[in-house]
Write a protein that holds these residues in place. Structure first.
Motif, PDB file in Angstrom:
ATOM      1  N   UNK A 152      47.984  77.111  35.977  1.00 42.95           N
ATOM      2  CA  UNK A 152      46.590  77.510  36.200  1.00 42.95           C
ATOM      3  C   UNK A 152      46.483  78.751  37.089  1.00 42.95           C
ATOM      4  N   UNK A 153      47.623  79.343  37.411  1.00 40.54           N
ATOM      5  CA  UNK A 153      47.622  80.595  38.164  1.00 40.54           C
ATOM      6  C   UNK A 153      47.351  80.458  39.649  1.00 40.54           C
ATOM      7  N   UNK A 154      47.633  79.282  40.233  1.00 37.47           N
ATOM      8  CA  UNK A 154      47.419  79.140  41.677  1.00 37.47           C
ATOM      9  C   UNK A 154      48.762  78.998  42.401  1.00 37.47           C
ATOM     10  N   UNK A 155      48.780  79.421  43.666  1.00 36.28           N
ATOM     11  CA  UNK A 155      49.998  79.338  44.470  1.00 36.28           C
ATOM     12  C   UNK A 155      50.255  77.891  44.899  1.00 36.28           C
ATOM     13  N   UNK A 156      51.534  77.564  44.974  1.00 39.18           N
ATOM     14  CA  UNK A 156      51.922  76.228  45.423  1.00 39.18           C
ATOM     15  C   UNK A 156      52.852  76.373  46.623  1.00 39.18           C
ATOM     16  N   UNK A 157      52.455  75.787  47.733  1.00 40.89           N
ATOM     17  CA  UNK A 157      53.278  75.802  48.931  1.00 40.89           C
ATOM     18  C   UNK A 157      53.704  74.399  49.309  1.00 40.89           C
ATOM     19  N   UNK A 158      54.441  74.302  50.398  1.00 44.36           N
ATOM     20  CA  UNK A 158      54.852  72.998  50.920  1.00 44.36           C
ATOM     21  C   UNK A 158      54.779  73.055  52.428  1.00 44.36           C
ATOM     22  N   UNK A 159      54.147  72.038  53.045  1.00 44.82           N
ATOM     23  CA  UNK A 159      54.012  72.030  54.496  1.00 44.82           C
ATOM     24  C   UNK A 159      54.646  70.794  55.126  1.00 44.82           C
ATOM     25  N   UNK A 160      55.261  69.946  54.318  1.00 49.34           N
ATOM     26  CA  UNK A 160      55.926  68.771  54.851  1.00 49.34           C
ATOM     27  C   UNK A 160      57.261  69.122  55.488  1.00 49.34           C
ATOM     28  N   UNK A 161      57.889  68.138  56.125  1.00 44.82           N
ATOM     29  CA  UNK A 161      59.155  68.366  56.828  1.00 44.82           C
ATOM     30  C   UNK A 161      60.254  68.849  55.894  1.00 44.82           C
ATOM     31  N   UNK A 162      60.155  68.511  54.633  1.00 37.02           N
ATOM     32  CA  UNK A 162      61.169  68.940  53.674  1.00 37.02           C
ATOM     33  C   UNK A 162      61.271  70.465  53.624  1.00 37.02           C
ATOM     34  N   UNK A 163      60.137  71.137  53.779  1.00 39.44           N
ATOM     35  CA  UNK A 163      60.127  72.600  53.743  1.00 39.44           C
ATOM     36  C   UNK A 163      60.839  73.199  54.943  1.00 39.44           C
ATOM     37  N   UNK A 185      42.522  72.924  38.247  1.00 39.58           N
ATOM     38  CA  UNK A 185      41.355  73.584  37.640  1.00 39.58           C
ATOM     39  C   UNK A 185      40.322  73.971  38.700  1.00 39.58           C
ATOM     40  N   UNK A 186      40.271  73.208  39.816  1.00 40.91           N
ATOM     41  CA  UNK A 186      39.203  73.415  40.787  1.00 40.91           C
ATOM     42  C   UNK A 186      39.687  73.653  42.213  1.00 40.91           C
ATOM     43  N   UNK A 187      40.996  73.704  42.420  1.00 45.10           N
ATOM     44  CA  UNK A 187      41.545  74.020  43.745  1.00 45.10           C
ATOM     45  C   UNK A 187      42.065  75.451  43.736  1.00 45.10           C
ATOM     46  N   UNK A 188      41.946  76.143  44.858  1.00 48.34           N
ATOM     47  CA  UNK A 188      42.427  77.523  44.942  1.00 48.34           C
ATOM     48  C   UNK A 188      43.922  77.586  45.223  1.00 48.34           C
ATOM     49  N   UNK A 189      44.468  76.523  45.818  1.00 47.46           N
ATOM     50  CA  UNK A 189      45.912  76.470  46.069  1.00 47.46           C
ATOM     51  C   UNK A 189      46.310  75.025  46.349  1.00 47.46           C
ATOM     52  N   UNK A 190      47.601  74.775  46.204  1.00 44.60           N
ATOM     53  CA  UNK A 190      48.179  73.470  46.546  1.00 44.60           C
ATOM     54  C   UNK A 190      49.122  73.642  47.734  1.00 44.60           C
ATOM     55  N   UNK A 191      49.209  72.611  48.572  1.00 42.12           N
ATOM     56  CA  UNK A 191      50.256  72.543  49.582  1.00 42.12           C
ATOM     57  C   UNK A 191      50.803  71.113  49.547  1.00 42.12           C
ATOM     58  N   UNK A 192      52.079  70.984  49.247  1.00 42.37           N
ATOM     59  CA  UNK A 192      52.682  69.666  49.084  1.00 42.37           C
ATOM     60  C   UNK A 192      53.049  69.092  50.451  1.00 42.37           C
ATOM     61  N   UNK A 193      52.478  67.948  50.777  1.00 41.33           N
ATOM     62  CA  UNK A 193      52.790  67.268  52.031  1.00 41.33           C
ATOM     63  C   UNK A 193      53.833  66.193  51.770  1.00 41.33           C
ATOM     64  N   UNK A 194      55.090  66.566  51.904  1.00 40.10           N
ATOM     65  CA  UNK A 194      56.165  65.654  51.503  1.00 40.10           C
ATOM     66  C   UNK A 194      56.259  64.412  52.376  1.00 40.10           C
ATOM     67  N   UNK A 195      55.846  64.487  53.637  1.00 41.43           N
ATOM     68  CA  UNK A 195      55.968  63.324  54.522  1.00 41.43           C
ATOM     69  C   UNK A 195      55.263  62.109  53.927  1.00 41.43           C
ATOM     70  N   UNK A 214      56.233  78.693  45.964  1.00 43.60           N
ATOM     71  CA  UNK A 214      55.763  80.032  46.338  1.00 43.60           C
ATOM     72  C   UNK A 214      55.748  80.249  47.841  1.00 43.60           C
ATOM     73  N   UNK A 215      55.415  79.189  48.588  1.00 45.12           N
ATOM     74  CA  UNK A 215      55.250  79.317  50.034  1.00 45.12           C
ATOM     75  C   UNK A 215      55.924  78.153  50.750  1.00 45.12           C
ATOM     76  N   UNK A 216      56.677  78.482  51.792  1.00 46.72           N
ATOM     77  CA  UNK A 216      57.232  77.471  52.683  1.00 46.72           C
ATOM     78  C   UNK A 216      56.427  77.528  53.972  1.00 46.72           C
ATOM     79  N   UNK A 217      55.930  76.385  54.415  1.00 50.09           N
ATOM     80  CA  UNK A 217      55.286  76.336  55.722  1.00 50.09           C
ATOM     81  C   UNK A 217      56.138  75.413  56.579  1.00 50.09           C
ATOM     82  N   UNK A 218      56.795  75.987  57.588  1.00 56.22           N
ATOM     83  CA  UNK A 218      57.857  75.291  58.301  1.00 56.22           C
ATOM     84  C   UNK A 218      57.606  75.245  59.806  1.00 56.22           C
ATOM     85  N   UNK A 219      58.483  74.533  60.505  1.00 58.01           N
ATOM     86  CA  UNK A 219      58.528  74.656  61.950  1.00 58.01           C
ATOM     87  C   UNK A 219      58.989  76.080  62.268  1.00 58.01           C
TER      88      UNK A 219
END
Length: 587
Positions: free
Chosen positions: A496-507, A445-455, A522-527
């Motif tokens: 809620x209409x926000x993008x969800x990415x992942x920046x942990x090693x799993x991505x 409700x109050x964040x513009x985006x999520x980034x999952x930190x799997x580590x 929606x987004x992969x943030x990788x090495x």
């Protein structure tokens, strides 16, 4: 003779050894007379001054050739030499105990090193190595030893060393140093970072390699599988020539996709971003088709020093990031470490369990001035490009609101001072604590985006210390609980209409690409090394098929069952991604 270690920079190189001399110090508690104490202090201060001059000389010599990462490490070491805690405590030790400069410096370095040893974070523990390198440089100057200059090499070599200091790696030129091997180090050590920056094959953590080679000897370095062959027999040599050829061909084929979108066969588009620690890595990201930075770790700005970076220091780095990425986004994660671990002036008591203690956003909210300094710099730099802010370790809505209240204060201050910034800057959070994942519908409700930190999400969810070798086998990205949490976060964000990415090693692991795609990521943030492999997989399948795979994965009751399903599927579907280079020991 074959040795195994950790491949930290992909590629295969065949060449001759240059064995970098390892200096050892026999430091004993030698007493000095009362009348000689001032002279001993002066000798120590002269060694500090000489060490600074050497590093400044190296910096000047490489300034026009080196990338930002190399220069930043040299600058960080210069800051250590300027640090009053290191200098003053050594001087005080000499005066109080009437002991030699060498022994006094050793005692002070040991004391600081013990603080590093208590850290729970593997990355931070390895910064102790940087302190050791500075200590060794000072010792060299106290003892009157010389320094090897790798910039003066006249032929192509593979450097083999017990360890490489930042000064050593900063002087390396790709035209002469075609690869390197060290006895110590890991994927997060500065040697690994430099190998990536220089884009040369490297293997670290190779026990016994230093004593097993001589300068001029033939060597094969396999940075893909972490293998080193000393004086290889002809069959192995021929096999690795073939493996090298296959790898180079595969790399060329992947690079053909650099400018193509990461889009499925049924037109589902995802965004491929990269994780970086140094501005110098941006070039590599763009060369591999990255569409921005999904995680810029700002911790390096705080490392190897006993005082926080100034707003100006922050600003210079963030402005450079914004300008280099131009229209591409860059997500800057605010400080994600514990204050007791690296900034001695902060009044933070020693914690029994620092992983669950005052760290990340909790530290920033405890030390508002520290937080506001970083936020001001990010906002000011946002005027020069597309920057985003991301808070780490948010556990619930109250923390998010408290962090945003501080951000609003900083914005108001900048407006009053007529300092421009991006008024629409996006502010997101890392989902890395189970409480955040479970309440992600509220946080969305109050964040513009999520980034999952799997580590950390895996660590906290399964209750394991991921750097503890005794329980490392329990670190399971495909544990049903982890997959369900990831699915929940993505579903909550999309609702809620926000993008969800992942920046942990799993991505960054291509093995999980289809599964994450099917879960709706929606987004992969990788090495940066993984960008093109992941793009290749995404462009080879339909989103509908990926969804079916994800749903199947969610039906399994154990991590081992899911692992078997995913591994077999990915290796069968994409043999070129997972087995493209073959075995160097085969004919």
């Amino acid at each position: 003779m074959e040795f195994r270690g950790i491949g930290v920079s992909s590629g295969i190189v065949i060449g001759k050894v240059f064995r970098l001399e390892k200096i050892t110090y026999d430091i004993k508690p030698n007493w000095v007379r009362d009348t000689e104490v001032d002279e001993e202090v002066a000798r120590f201060l002269k060694a500090i001054h000489t060490s600074k001059e050497q590093l400044l000389s190296i910096r000047k010599k490489i300034e026009s050739l080196a990338d930002t990462a190399q220069l930043q490490i040299i600058d960080a070491h210069l800051l250590i030499l300027d640090d009053q805690m290191l200098v003053n405590e050594t001087v005080e030790y000499i005066k109080r105990h009437r002991l030699s400069a060498e022994w006094s410096l050793k005692r002070v370095l040991d004391k600081i090193g013990e603080q590093f040893d208590k850290m729970g974070d593997a990355y931070l523990k390895e910064r102790k190595d940087d302190l050791s390198h500075i200590g060794n440089r000072i010792f060299n100057n106290l003892f009157g030893y010389g320094h090897t200059n790798l910039a003066d090499l006249k032929e192509d070599v593979i450097v083999v060393a017990h360890d490489l200091s930042p000064a050593d790696t900063a002087q390396m030129r790709k035209e002469r140093v075609i690869g390197f091997v060290t006895e110590i180090g890991s994927k997060t050590s500065h040697t690994a970072i430099m190998a990536h920056s220089l884009e040369i094959p490297a293997v670290v953590g190779v026990t016994g390699i230093y004593d097993a080679v001589t300068t001029g000897e033939s060597l094969i370095v396999d940075g893909i599988d972490g293998i080193v062959h000393v004086s290889p027999p002809q069959p192995t040599f021929i096999a690795y020539l073939n493996k090298q050829r296959r790898y180079k061909y595969y790399e060329r084929e992947l690079l053909k996709m650099k400018d193509l979108p990461a889009i499925t066969t049924d037109q589902k588009k995802v965004t491929l971003l990269a994780n970086i620690e140094f501005i110098g890595e941006v070039k590599s990201v763009l060369e591999r088709g990255g569409e921005g930075i999904g995680l810029y770790r700002t911790e390096f700005l705080y490392m190897n020093r006993f005082y926080p970076p100034t707003e100006a220091e922050h600003f210079r780095v963030y402005k450079s990031l914004a300008e280099q990425l131009s229209s591409y986004p860059s997500i800057i994660r605010t400080l994600d470490l514990g204050g007791d671990k690296f900034i001695s002036q902060l009044d933070v008591y020693e914690e029994l369990n620092p992983v669950l203690g005052l760290r990340a956003i909790r530290l920033c909210l405890e030390h508002i001035d520290l937080f506001k300094t970083q936020l001001r710099a990010i906002l000011k730099a946002s005027h020069y490009g597309k920057l985003k802010i991301m808070y780490p370790m948010i556990s619930g809505l109250d923390e998010l609101r408290e962090a945003n209240a501080v951000l609003k204060e900083v914005m108001d201050e900048l407006r009053k001072a007529n300092i421009p910034f991006d008024e629409e800057i996006e502010v997101g959070i890392m989902i890395e604590i189970p409480s955040a994942a479970i309440t992600s519908d509220i946080l969305a409700e109050e964040a513009d985006f999520f980034s999952i930190g799997t580590n950390d999400l895996i660590q906290y969810s399964i209750a394991i210390d991921r750097v503890n070798k005794n329980v490392s086998y329990l670190y399971e990205p495909l544990h049903p609980a982890i997959l369900r949490l990831i699915a929940r976060v993505i579903e909550s964000g999309h609702a809620k209409g926000i993008l969800v990415g992942m920046c942990g090693e799993m991505a960054s692991d291509p093995k999980y690409t289809l599964l994450l795609l099917g879960l709706g990521l929606d987004q992969y943030s990788t090495n940066s090394d993984a960008l093109l492999k992941i793009k290749k997989i995404i462009r080879s399948v339909s989103y509908a098929e990926a969804r079916e795979i994800a749903q199947q994965a969610l039906t399994y009751c154990s991590a081992s069952e899911t692992e078997k399903f995913i591994t077999n599927l990915m290796e069968e579907r994409f043999p070129d991604v997972f087995c493209y280079f073959g075995d160097g020991d085969e004919d």
